[in-house]
Write an enzyme that holds these catalytic residues in place. Structure first.
Site, mmCIF file in Angstrom:
data_model
loop_
_atom_site.group_PDB
_atom_site.id
_atom_site.type_symbol
_atom_site.label_atom_id
_atom_site.label_comp_id
_atom_site.label_asym_id
_atom_site.label_seq_id
_atom_site.Cartn_x
_atom_site.Cartn_y
_atom_site.Cartn_z
ATOM 1 N N ALA A 318 0.500 1.959 24.879
ATOM 2 C CA ALA A 318 0.213 3.217 24.197
ATOM 3 C C ALA A 318 1.531 3.831 23.747
ATOM 4 O O ALA A 318 2.591 3.461 24.255
ATOM 5 C CB ALA A 318 -0.502 4.170 25.146
ATOM 6 N N ASN A 321 3.321 9.315 20.097
ATOM 7 C CA ASN A 321 3.593 10.065 18.855
ATOM 8 C C ASN A 321 3.027 11.479 18.979
ATOM 9 O O ASN A 321 1.881 11.665 19.393
ATOM 10 C CB ASN A 321 2.917 9.387 17.668
ATOM 11 C CG ASN A 321 3.086 7.897 17.687
ATOM 12 O OD1 ASN A 321 4.185 7.411 17.631
ATOM 13 N ND2 ASN A 321 1.987 7.171 17.829
ATOM 14 N N HIS A 353 -0.217 9.737 31.067
ATOM 15 C CA HIS A 353 1.177 9.370 30.791
ATOM 16 C C HIS A 353 1.597 9.851 29.395
ATOM 17 O O HIS A 353 2.594 10.556 29.240
ATOM 18 C CB HIS A 353 1.305 7.845 30.897
ATOM 19 C CG HIS A 353 2.661 7.309 30.617
ATOM 20 N ND1 HIS A 353 3.484 6.812 31.607
ATOM 21 C CD2 HIS A 353 3.362 7.177 29.459
ATOM 22 C CE1 HIS A 353 4.618 6.402 31.064
ATOM 23 N NE2 HIS A 353 4.568 6.613 29.751
ATOM 24 N N GLU A 354 0.804 9.493 28.395
ATOM 25 C CA GLU A 354 1.212 9.814 27.014
ATOM 26 C C GLU A 354 1.151 11.320 26.745
ATOM 27 O O GLU A 354 1.966 11.850 25.997
ATOM 28 C CB GLU A 354 0.360 9.046 25.998
ATOM 29 C CG GLU A 354 0.349 7.522 26.178
ATOM 30 C CD GLU A 354 1.724 6.884 26.253
ATOM 31 O OE1 GLU A 354 2.703 7.471 25.766
ATOM 32 O OE2 GLU A 354 1.827 5.783 26.839
ATOM 33 N N HIS A 357 4.241 13.053 27.911
ATOM 34 C CA HIS A 357 5.354 12.922 26.964
ATOM 35 C C HIS A 357 5.315 14.000 25.882
ATOM 36 O O HIS A 357 6.334 14.275 25.251
ATOM 37 C CB HIS A 357 5.293 11.568 26.252
ATOM 38 C CG HIS A 357 5.880 10.422 27.022
ATOM 39 N ND1 HIS A 357 7.101 10.471 27.640
ATOM 40 C CD2 HIS A 357 5.413 9.156 27.228
ATOM 41 C CE1 HIS A 357 7.360 9.287 28.195
ATOM 42 N NE2 HIS A 357 6.342 8.476 27.972
HETATM 43 N N1 BES Z 1 6.968 5.256 24.985
HETATM 44 C C1 BES Z 1 6.217 4.214 25.554
HETATM 45 C C2 BES Z 1 5.796 3.123 24.580
HETATM 46 C C3 BES Z 1 6.869 2.149 24.191
HETATM 47 C C4 BES Z 1 7.275 1.203 25.078
HETATM 48 C C5 BES Z 1 7.408 2.162 22.923
HETATM 49 C C6 BES Z 1 8.241 0.304 24.687
HETATM 50 C C7 BES Z 1 8.380 1.264 22.541
HETATM 51 C C8 BES Z 1 8.798 0.324 23.424
HETATM 52 C C9 BES Z 1 4.924 4.764 26.164
HETATM 53 O O1 BES Z 1 4.996 6.068 26.605
HETATM 54 C C10 BES Z 1 4.619 3.932 27.366
HETATM 55 O O2 BES Z 1 5.302 4.034 28.339
HETATM 56 N N2 BES Z 1 3.599 3.083 27.252
HETATM 57 C C11 BES Z 1 3.242 2.165 28.305
HETATM 58 C C12 BES Z 1 1.949 2.551 28.927
HETATM 59 C C13 BES Z 1 2.157 3.543 30.011
HETATM 60 C C14 BES Z 1 0.866 4.058 30.557
HETATM 61 C C15 BES Z 1 2.971 3.002 31.154
HETATM 62 C C16 BES Z 1 3.136 0.787 27.706
HETATM 63 O O3 BES Z 1 3.079 0.689 26.489
HETATM 64 O O4 BES Z 1 3.124 -0.178 28.475
HETATM 65 ZN ZN ZN Z 2 5.981 6.431 28.361
#
Ligand code: BES
Ligand code: ZN
Length: 674
Positions: A318, A321, A353-354, A357
């Protein structure tokens, strides 16, 4: 039950996420491919890598007015940028980020003056930059930079890309979506693509009139496109000041479910056509989560709406944005008839989580990618706090211990671990640090910090930090400073020992009854999976330690900060028959090795289940990890059998023992043959 709970989080997450691989893997394999190619070309020596340089500060953006016109059949897009910019130092060139984009024309018009056309576009492809050269000097002051450009709707799941879906009638179609973190906004439009270069955005999209068009903000205008009656131009409200990696747009076919959260934010979950039902659970989570964060941070959500959308082709799990959070379908959609509770818990955690942010990351953004661990570690901790608040019946903290905490300790005990905070130069290094250490150890040390500070002061410090740095950027030290002034505790000194050095301590403890008191002798040493730490200058940590007794297994009798290699602690009024345990709730990021007598005394608390489940889980983890290096295996085997006998069936005990003994037999470290 314990064994099932111990499935590592990454494995669990990958199981639920399914293919394709996470971005880290994609990116690692990409860079190793590049290295191999250079090698096979027979280059005698690797060319000197040009040191990475941030963008010059001579010209910076104030507002981006951006119009994009994607072609969902040709997989191309046209773009028009009109950026209000500030020239801080007279110059005849503007350096911006730009990748896989062709600039057609560019000009700069100083406010109230004639337009100056750029005479050269010099692409530095390796650096993903373009230098626009002007025939005369751009004087200090404000002006408008206009750039017309074209690009490809790529199939790489980054930048502005195409995502394939099948309509309910079975027809294959494409949506246009974005993924900009960390450094791919530059693939959608020329920009100053660094987290500290914030600006506002006026976005409009020219799209087929039967398609949904979404961006960070709400729609303020929708009108026919003059050149083509099948198209409409959708204009979105101006965003707050924000970083480029948080900009997003989506064009496709979606259904949605909608609600208004109790703090007045319009929340929508967009799903594939015909699957709106499957968005209802995430909608409920989001509507509960927004007021939780508003309360916790004491800062309102700053946008009028938030959309959560399931994207068919999505590289990460996820992406946060601002106002338009994108998700892999398995991280957002819940089939009400055919889903298990672990899928619902996963969706709740990802949404939690999102949305965290939206404040921590979006409103206050890291100054540079070096602080990314804090962004992700913090969100990976508070997602649990939020889910625990919204769905107490999930008992989600036990999952945290069995998933993130355990996994982080397993990895961080290896000789090839790394500190959570690593300095990042070139943004390509960012993807290498998006790993379980940043996420799970990051979350674990924040959890320990929260417990050390206490919820009230922690909240106060968070509010100070978010208020002070809102719409700006901050570094890790800035958060420590706010928490330090809210709590009066030495936060930076404590946290630096956890973030700047890899690994964690093993606390050895033995006890002596002295009249009515119990005297504990504690010592710390780095814990290594490969055997006792043998080097000189053993790293030291400042360890917040809690101590509980059988008098009240759920309450800390004493809290101390262990800031030396060895310490003595007196527990007043502990009777000889009472047990004493370290690390209440398995919150401290360390392992404990008890003297035989202390461990023996804990057995009744395990048998009668008066020791809380997460404490038992922590104890079990520590015992397993220590087991393989014990001299007398039979004694350990007996001890484990006694410890686990209280809660596990004989077959499971046998499995556990076989596993533990096999670990002790196999050398874990080739270097020292341990
Ligand atoms: N900001 C990240 C997404 C991301 C990860 C963008 C790597 C670019 C490179 C997002 O907030 C995130 O951490 N997503 C996780 C899921 C979360 C619930 C741990 C993911 O994508 O695994
Ligand atoms: Zn994250």
């Amino acid at each position: 039950m314990w064994l099932a709970a111990a499935v590592p989080s990454l494995a669990r997450r990958l199981l639920l996420l399914g293919p394709p691989p996470p971005p880290l893997l994609l990116l690692l394999s990409r860079s190793s491919r590049r290295r191999r190619r250079l090698h096979s070309l027979g280059l005698a020596a690797m060319p000197e890598k040009r040191p990475f340089e941030r963008l010059p500060a001579e010209v910076s953006p104030i507002n981006y007015s951006l119009c994009l016109k994607p072609d969902l059949l040709d997989f191309t897009f046209e773009g028009k940028l009109e950026a209000a910019a500030q020239v801080r130092q007279a110059t005849n060139q503007i350096v911006m980020n730009c990748a896989d984009i062709d600039i057609i024309t560019a000009s700069y018009a100083p406010e109230g003056d004639e337009e100056i056309h750029a005479t050269g576009f010099n692409y530095q492809n390796e650096d993903e930059k373009v230098t626009l050269s002007f025939p005369s000097t751009l004087q200090t002051g404000t002006g408008t930079l206009k750039i017309d450009f074209v690009g490809e709707l790529n199939d790489k799941m980054k930048g502005f890309y195409r995502s394939r879906y099948t309509t309910p009638a079975g027809e294959v179609r494409y949506a246009a979506v974005t993924q900009f973190e960390a450094t791919d906004a530059r693939r959608a439009f020329p920009c100053w693509d660094e987290p500290a270069i914030k600006a506002t955005f006026d976005i409009s999209l020219v799209v087929p009139k039967d398609r949904v068009a979404l961006s960070n903000m709400n729609v303020i205008d929708r009108k026919p496109y003059p050149d083509d009656e099948n198209l409409v131009e959708v204009k979105f409200a101006r965003t707050p000041v924000m970083s480029t990696y948080l900009v997003a747009f989506v064009v496709g076919e979606y259904d949605f479910v909608e609600t208004r959260s109790k703090d007045g934010v319009c929340v929508r979950v967009y799903t594939p056509v015909g699957k709106a039902e499957q968005g209802k659970f995430a909608l409920e989570v989001a509507a509960k989560t927004l007021p939780f964060y508003k309360d916790y941070f004491n800062v309102p959500y700053p946008l009028p709406k938030i959309d959560l959308i399931a994207i068919a082709d999505f590289a990460a799990g996820a992406m946060e944005n601002w106002g338009l959070v994108t998700y892999r379908e398995t991280a957002l959609l819940i089939d009400p008839k055919n889903s298990c509770s672990s899928s619902r818990q996963w969706v709740a955690l990802v949404v939690g989580h999102e949305l965290a942010h939206q404040w921590f990351g979006n409103l206050v953004t890291m100054e540079w990618w070096t602080h990314l661990w804090l962004n992700e570690g913090f969100a990976s901790w508070i997602e649990y706090l939020c889910v625990d608040h919204c769905f107490p019946e999930y008992d989600i903290w036990t999952q945290f211990v069995s998933a993130d905490y355990t996994r982080a300790q397993e990895l961080d005990a290896l000789d090839n671990s790394h500190p959570i905070e690593v300095s990042v130069g070139h943004p390509s290094e960012v993807d290498e640090i998006f790993d379980a250490i940043s996420y799970s150890k990051g979350a674990s040390v924040i959890r320990m910090l929260h417990d050390y500070i206490g919820d009230k002061d922690f909240k106060k410090g968070m509010n100070m930090y978010l208020t002070k740095f809102q719409q700006k950027n901050a570094a890790t030290e800035d958060l420590w400073e706010s928490l330090e002034s809210a709590s009066g505790k030495p936060i930076a000194a404590v946290m630096n020992t956890w973030t700047k050095q890899m690994g964690f301590p093993l606390i050895y403890v033995e006890a002596e009854q002295v009249e009515d008191d119990r005297v504990l002798k504690l010592s710390q040493k780095k814990f290594c999976a490969s055997g006792p730490y043998g080097g000189e200058d053993c790293p030291q940590w400042m360890v917040p330690i809690t101590i509980s007794t059988s008098e009240d297994p759920n309450q800390a009798k004493l809290k101390i900060l262990m800031d030396k290699p060895e310490m003595s602690v007196v527990l007043k009024n502990v009777k000889p028959d009472q047990w004493v345990k370290l690390n209440l709730g398995t919150v401290g990021f360390y392992r404990t090795q008890y003297s035989s007598a202390m461990l023996e005394s804990l057995l009744p608390g395990i048998r009668d289940l008066s020791l809380p489940p997460v404490d038992r889980l922590g104890l079990q983890n520590d015992l397993f990890s220590l087991l393989h290096k014990q001299a007398d295996m039979q004694e350990e085997k007996n001890r484990i059998e006694r410890v686990l006998g209280a809660t596990l069936s004989p077959e499971l005990i046998q499995k556990v023992l076989t596993f533990a003994l096999s670990m002790s037999a196999a050398p874990l470290c080739r270097q020292c043959a341990h």
